[in-house]
Motif scaffolding. Structure first.
Motif, PDB file in Angstrom:
ATOM      1  N   LEU A 166      38.899  39.179  41.101  1.00 48.93           N
ATOM      2  CA  LEU A 166      37.673  39.632  40.551  1.00 48.93           C
ATOM      3  C   LEU A 166      37.082  38.422  39.537  1.00 48.93           C
ATOM      4  CD1 LEU A 166      38.714  43.500  39.338  1.00 48.93           C
ATOM      5  CD2 LEU A 166      37.048  42.454  41.035  1.00 48.93           C
ATOM      6  N   THR A 168      30.494  46.323  37.914  1.00 50.21           N
ATOM      7  CA  THR A 168      31.159  46.557  36.447  1.00 50.21           C
ATOM      8  C   THR A 168      31.963  47.776  36.647  1.00 50.21           C
ATOM      9  OG1 THR A 168      29.119  47.573  35.678  1.00 50.21           O
ATOM     10  CG2 THR A 168      29.321  45.249  35.111  1.00 50.21           C
ATOM     11  N   ILE A 210      35.692  47.234  37.073  1.00 51.44           N
ATOM     12  CA  ILE A 210      36.610  47.118  36.035  1.00 51.44           C
ATOM     13  C   ILE A 210      37.088  48.462  35.576  1.00 51.44           C
ATOM     14  CG2 ILE A 210      37.011  46.282  33.597  1.00 51.44           C
ATOM     15  CD1 ILE A 210      34.751  43.988  34.215  1.00 51.44           C
ATOM     16  N   ASP A 211      36.329  49.450  35.595  1.00 47.50           N
ATOM     17  CA  ASP A 211      36.538  50.768  35.419  1.00 47.50           C
ATOM     18  C   ASP A 211      37.612  51.412  36.106  1.00 47.50           C
ATOM     19  OD1 ASP A 211      34.484  50.547  33.241  1.00 47.50           O
ATOM     20  OD2 ASP A 211      33.213  51.556  34.870  1.00 47.50           O
ATOM     21  N   ARG A 263      39.805  49.598  37.891  1.00 44.69           N
ATOM     22  CA  ARG A 263      41.093  48.949  37.512  1.00 44.69           C
ATOM     23  C   ARG A 263      41.862  49.438  36.221  1.00 44.69           C
ATOM     24  NH1 ARG A 263      43.593  43.914  37.988  1.00 44.69           N
ATOM     25  NH2 ARG A 263      44.294  42.894  36.096  1.00 44.69           N
ATOM     26  N   PHE A 313      24.157  42.353  35.987  1.00 44.74           N
ATOM     27  CA  PHE A 313      24.924  42.716  34.696  1.00 44.74           C
ATOM     28  C   PHE A 313      25.267  41.610  33.667  1.00 44.74           C
ATOM     29  CE2 PHE A 313      28.670  40.600  36.459  1.00 44.74           C
ATOM     30  CZ  PHE A 313      28.181  40.602  38.030  1.00 44.74           C
ATOM     31  N   SER A 367      31.693  40.829  31.195  1.00 41.29           N
ATOM     32  CA  SER A 367      32.427  41.367  32.248  1.00 41.29           C
ATOM     33  C   SER A 367      33.646  40.724  32.298  1.00 41.29           C
ATOM     34  CB  SER A 367      31.773  41.495  33.510  1.00 41.29           C
ATOM     35  OG  SER A 367      30.781  42.554  33.714  1.00 41.29           O
ATOM     36  N   ARG A 424      35.859  41.662  29.468  1.00 45.95           N
ATOM     37  CA  ARG A 424      36.415  42.904  29.851  1.00 45.95           C
ATOM     38  C   ARG A 424      37.579  42.687  30.770  1.00 45.95           C
ATOM     39  NH1 ARG A 424      33.072  47.199  32.045  1.00 45.95           N
ATOM     40  NH2 ARG A 424      34.905  48.460  31.908  1.00 45.95           N
ATOM     41  N   LEU A 425      37.431  42.057  31.850  1.00 45.41           N
ATOM     42  CA  LEU A 425      38.451  41.818  32.731  1.00 45.41           C
ATOM     43  C   LEU A 425      39.680  41.013  32.205  1.00 45.41           C
ATOM     44  CD1 LEU A 425      39.156  42.012  35.700  1.00 45.41           C
ATOM     45  CD2 LEU A 425      37.776  39.870  36.047  1.00 45.41           C
ATOM     46  N   THR A 431      42.593  43.204  30.594  1.00 48.63           N
ATOM     47  CA  THR A 431      43.049  44.170  31.426  1.00 48.63           C
ATOM     48  C   THR A 431      44.450  43.517  32.100  1.00 48.63           C
ATOM     49  OG1 THR A 431      41.859  43.682  33.558  1.00 48.63           O
ATOM     50  CG2 THR A 431      41.203  45.326  32.128  1.00 48.63           C
TER      51      THR A 431
END
Lengths: 276, 276
Positions: free
Chosen positions: A184, A199, A202-203, A205, B264, B269, B272-273, B276
């Motif tokens: 990603l 996007t 990511i949710d 994930r 986006f 992003s 955020r990534l 995770t």
């Protein structure tokens, strides 16, 4: 390869027992893997031609490769690799996205039935009816009792396909959580790949454990003898390509399709042709 | 290549003026031709990816390659070659055979409309709606007045496709009578190719002059600016592949599709990534 990668049917399945970076039964490394895969191309193409040829004389057999896996697990790359091995005119490729309103209005197998390969073809599904027990489970799109019915429906559906001459090769592309992050990030780091990024990925994930559990259940409950699942470690693309090529080759070798005998008088046709 | 191979619109067309063994504008020989074609592959694949990417942001443009030609002229081989240049997941291939009863019950363009590429795709037709003014003319399947209406219908149909963003690349694979005999003999001489042979092929071959005339009329009457015909000499397979690759490249370069901008926030992003 088949026994080595086959998901144990009926038993409780733990994907944690499969290392996504492993290369079971595979060549020693990347260079060897790419070379070994290239060597499988000619026999595979020859078998496909025989499968197609046999269908012109009434042989109903065909192959359906079902590809499932998390985002970035390589479903698209696998389609490209596999079709490159075959004559694309004999392949029927279908990528399943979120259902359209029309598809949604029908039973979940409706759009699947419309996309099936006909005799002689190699069908390739990028996602499939399994989404209806994967995202449908994780996102609670349907009730638990409906989900349970779907596993049974899928098994009956696949059994009837097998009875009609479809060889199902169901592959779960198994990547690690870390590998997905890397892939990603690659998309984010390259402006030419931004269009591939969503996007929402990511949710999804964030629901990795839930998806993993949903996969475990699907692989466990929908591995019938006529349509087993194969777990293909997919962190290494060269291994993934080699393993799937090998799986397809093994299945086609077992089918052993034959060129049909001429249904006409060859000598007479040759004589007629030479007069023209 | 386009001006060189383009069938003269409106004027009376004489296929006798085109040598099927010639190599207009092409490389000097087979080895050079194969090497030159290979060099076109990477830019072509890059343009296809951009076309597909652009469609995800609303660009409706797509390409439709229409292949016509006598039996053994290489339509199937061309499909295989062309798809090999692209990502097959973005190609929509359709081979048109004799109409089924259901297709026959509908207007002749019905089955064509159902097989059209969607935005971002490369459609490839092995035979097409032109059969309905080719075999339909030679075998007198419809009246002359119906045939005349069909030319006009085809022109309106293709104009509306072009208006909606379809780039039509219509290719007539031009082989000689002698080359067809050789290729049919090859099929008879190899038992593994008997399945490709149909005794009806010899009957059609006997109507060579009639088919040639029907092609001349079709190319003449259905070459509108938005959808011209190209005559590709096809006795030499290496030239045929090179010329069609080049034609496709020229059309895609003119389309010049662009990767869409990210819709986006890339940095957000990424942040955020990484959590995770």
């Amino acid at each position: 390869m088949r026994p080595l990668l086959r998901a144990p049917a009926g038993e409780r399945l733990d994907l944690g027992a499969f290392d996504p970076a492993s290369t079971p039964g595979g060549p020693a490394g990347k260079a060897e893997g790419i070379a070994a895969t290239a060597q499988l191309a000619a026999p595979l193409a020859a078998l496909q031609e025989r499968l197609y040829a046999a269908s012109t004389a009434g042989d109903r057999r065909r192959v359906l490769l079902v590809l499932q896996g998390m985002d970035t697990s390589g479903k698209g790359g696998t389609v490209k690799h596999v079709v490159g091995l075959f004559n694309p005119a004999g392949c029927r490729i279908r990528s399943f996205k979120a259902p359209t309103p029309e598809e949604h209005a029908h039973p979940f197998l409706w759009r699947i039935r419309k996309a099936l390969p006909v005799p002689g073809e190699i069908g390739i599904f990028d996602r499939s009816h399994y989404e209806d027990v994967l995202i449908a489970r994780v996102r609670e799109l349907v009730s638990r009792s409906q989900l349970n019915r779907r596993y049974a429906q899928i098994n009956r559906f696949e059994q009837s396909l097998a009875d009609d001459g479809v060889t199902l090769v169901k592959v779960f592309l198994h990547i690690s959580h870390e590998e997905q992050r890397e892939r990603l990030l690659e998309r984010l780091d390259n402006p030419d790949k931004h269009w591939k990024f969503n996007t929402g990925d990511i949710d999804e994930r964030a629901l990795w454990p839930e998806y993993r559990h949903a996969y475990e259940l699907a692989l466990q409950r929908c591995s019938i003898d006529a349509a087993p699942w194969y777990v293909v470690p997919a962190d290494r693309k060269w291994y993934r390509n080699w393993a799937i090529t090998k799986l397809l080759l093994e299945h086609l070798e077992e089918l052993d399709p034959r060129y049909p005998e001429a249904a006409f008088d060859v000598e007479e046709s040759r004589a007629r042709l030479l007069q023209t």
